[in-house]
Design an enzyme around this catalytic site. Sequence first.
Site, PDB file in Angstrom:
ATOM      1  N   GLU A 202      45.710  48.282  40.083  1.00 24.88           N
ATOM      2  CA  GLU A 202      46.275  47.149  39.334  1.00 24.88           C
ATOM      3  C   GLU A 202      47.610  47.451  38.654  1.00 24.88           C
ATOM      4  O   GLU A 202      47.728  47.394  37.421  1.00 24.88           O
ATOM      5  CB  GLU A 202      45.272  46.651  38.285  1.00 24.88           C
ATOM      6  CG  GLU A 202      43.995  46.107  38.865  1.00 24.88           C
ATOM      7  CD  GLU A 202      43.054  45.536  37.803  1.00 24.88           C
ATOM      8  OE1 GLU A 202      43.372  45.630  36.602  1.00 24.88           O
ATOM      9  OE2 GLU A 202      42.006  45.001  38.183  1.00 24.88           O
ATOM     10  N   GLU A 385      37.229  45.150  43.288  1.00 23.97           N
ATOM     11  CA  GLU A 385      36.556  44.827  42.017  1.00 23.97           C
ATOM     12  C   GLU A 385      36.290  43.336  41.957  1.00 23.97           C
ATOM     13  O   GLU A 385      37.149  42.524  42.308  1.00 23.97           O
ATOM     14  CB  GLU A 385      37.422  45.164  40.795  1.00 23.97           C
ATOM     15  CG  GLU A 385      37.549  46.608  40.492  1.00 23.97           C
ATOM     16  CD  GLU A 385      38.378  46.870  39.229  1.00 23.97           C
ATOM     17  OE1 GLU A 385      38.460  45.977  38.353  1.00 23.97           O
ATOM     18  OE2 GLU A 385      38.955  47.961  39.155  1.00 23.97           O
TER      19      GLU A 385
HETATM   20  O1  IFM Z   1      37.562  47.240  33.424  1.00 25.06           O
HETATM   21  C1  IFM Z   1      38.632  46.693  34.155  1.00 25.06           C
HETATM   22  C2  IFM Z   1      39.125  47.680  35.182  1.00 25.06           C
HETATM   23  O2  IFM Z   1      39.514  48.883  34.605  1.00 25.06           O
HETATM   24  C3  IFM Z   1      40.322  47.110  35.913  1.00 25.06           C
HETATM   25  N1  IFM Z   1      40.026  45.789  36.417  1.00 25.06           N
HETATM   26  C4  IFM Z   1      39.434  44.836  35.533  1.00 25.06           C
HETATM   27  C5  IFM Z   1      38.207  45.448  34.863  1.00 25.06           C
HETATM   28  C6  IFM Z   1      37.562  44.417  33.926  1.00 25.06           C
HETATM   29  O3  IFM Z   1      38.437  44.085  32.901  1.00 25.06           O
END
Ligand code: IFM
Length: 481
Positions: A202, A385
């Site tokens: 990210e 994710e």
């Molecule tokens: O916990 C985070 C992760 O580190 C990166 N993506 C979003 C998740 C939820 O906020």
Amino acid sequence: MNIRSFLTLSRRGLLRLPAVAALPPALLHPDPLPPDPASFNFPPGFAFGVSTSAYQIEGAVREDGRGDSIWDEFCHNPCRVKGGQNANIAAGHYHHMPEDVALIADAGLRNYRFSVSWPRLFPDGGSRPNPKGFAFYDRLLDALLTKGVTPWLTLYHWDLPQALQAKGGWTSRDTAVRLAEFAYLTSRALGDRVPNWLVMNETAVHAYIGHCLGYHAPGLTGQDNWFAALHHLNLGQGMAIEALRASGAKGRIGTVAACEPIRPSSPALEDAQAAERFDAAWNGAVLEPLFFGSYPELIAADIAPHVRSGDAGIMAQPIDMLGINYYSRLNIAHNPAYPLSAYFGANPRRSPYFAGGWPIEPDGLYEILTRIQHRYSPREMFISENGFATVGTDTSGAPLDDVARISYIAQHLRFLRRAMDSGANVSGYFVWSLLDSFEWNDGMKWHFGLVAVDPVTLERIPKRSCHWYGALACAHEAMRI
Ligand code: IFM
């Protein structure tokens, strides 16, 4: 000009492609009961897994030679993180690792995405390794492989060594070179057991929230820091991919981006234009350099002072797979108090929310996947994710019977399947997260885990969603045999 014609005329970024109009609204309804895990129909070989990151679960921040990261430093200031919390213990994974690997395997999951902690491997951010840090990841990789779980290793999930921050961190071009060195040395040491490398997590979030808004470490603010960090992260990603190849890494190489459709907060033209600028800086400024070596026109002039000749060729790298982190759409409004005169605004749709924070919009996953497929045709995508948070520290009763999380996952899987039917080349799905863990500036308040972690004893307690998701993965394994 109304918003519809504005968006149709627009020629830049991801905003312009209409993608979701034909979807049946019934798919947006939550499931009253957990659906049958065997009713999902993903193709043979589709990877089901779970994701974590080092800083959020490991704890043991002062043990076995680990150096400080920017998050350790950030948490020293009690006002930065809710409740003045830190991740000194987090989920205690450093000491519970074999148990956590067993939890993944026992649930029937065959894929685990985790990150290595840069300051645990190289405490001062240079080339001096920490043998005990490497020994930990040696044990982790061995434990996963012994249990039949495939490792997906993320190199950089926001925990920059503080020693590098002291030299400018991501606002300095040299940090990109340090990332490449870190990638090379880590691959030489661990690469024989890593089938999947993911360089970044990210970039957009780290650059904007950490270097422009200051809500995340390192807590910098302002547009110039934002774009300096953004460019050096893109550059470092390209250099690290080259370094992994030079190291002889046998595994596949990819990266992970936060990809959210950006939506204007209202039909007003100035909100539409703000959303378009924000889309260029959030989605475009990460994906365009990776696939085409360039920045979106709307922000290119702002980033240009940080770009040198030859950078385009470094940033544009062929990758084996692109990880997409998707949680919800982002609603953007015109707001002159913020860089690009754009900031988060109201949600124009009455979506339900989880944890009082993020809208539940599974059709947004369909939207972003089909758009990315259309514009970039990545060799392969996977959902690195996607997850649902509850609030509170209770590890008994209702939080364990988490049908709302099951419904969230099921809804997203259905839209993912539809996106695949529409041509999106997606090969896996990872739930965020295996464990309840440290949720950055929200501390330990938000719980994303399939497995609860008792904050005092660190006992692990699988939630209903863990059993359900494991059954879904097993049903697909069974179809494969
Ligand atoms: O916990 C985070 C992760 O580190 C990166 N993506 C979003 C998740 C939820 O906020």
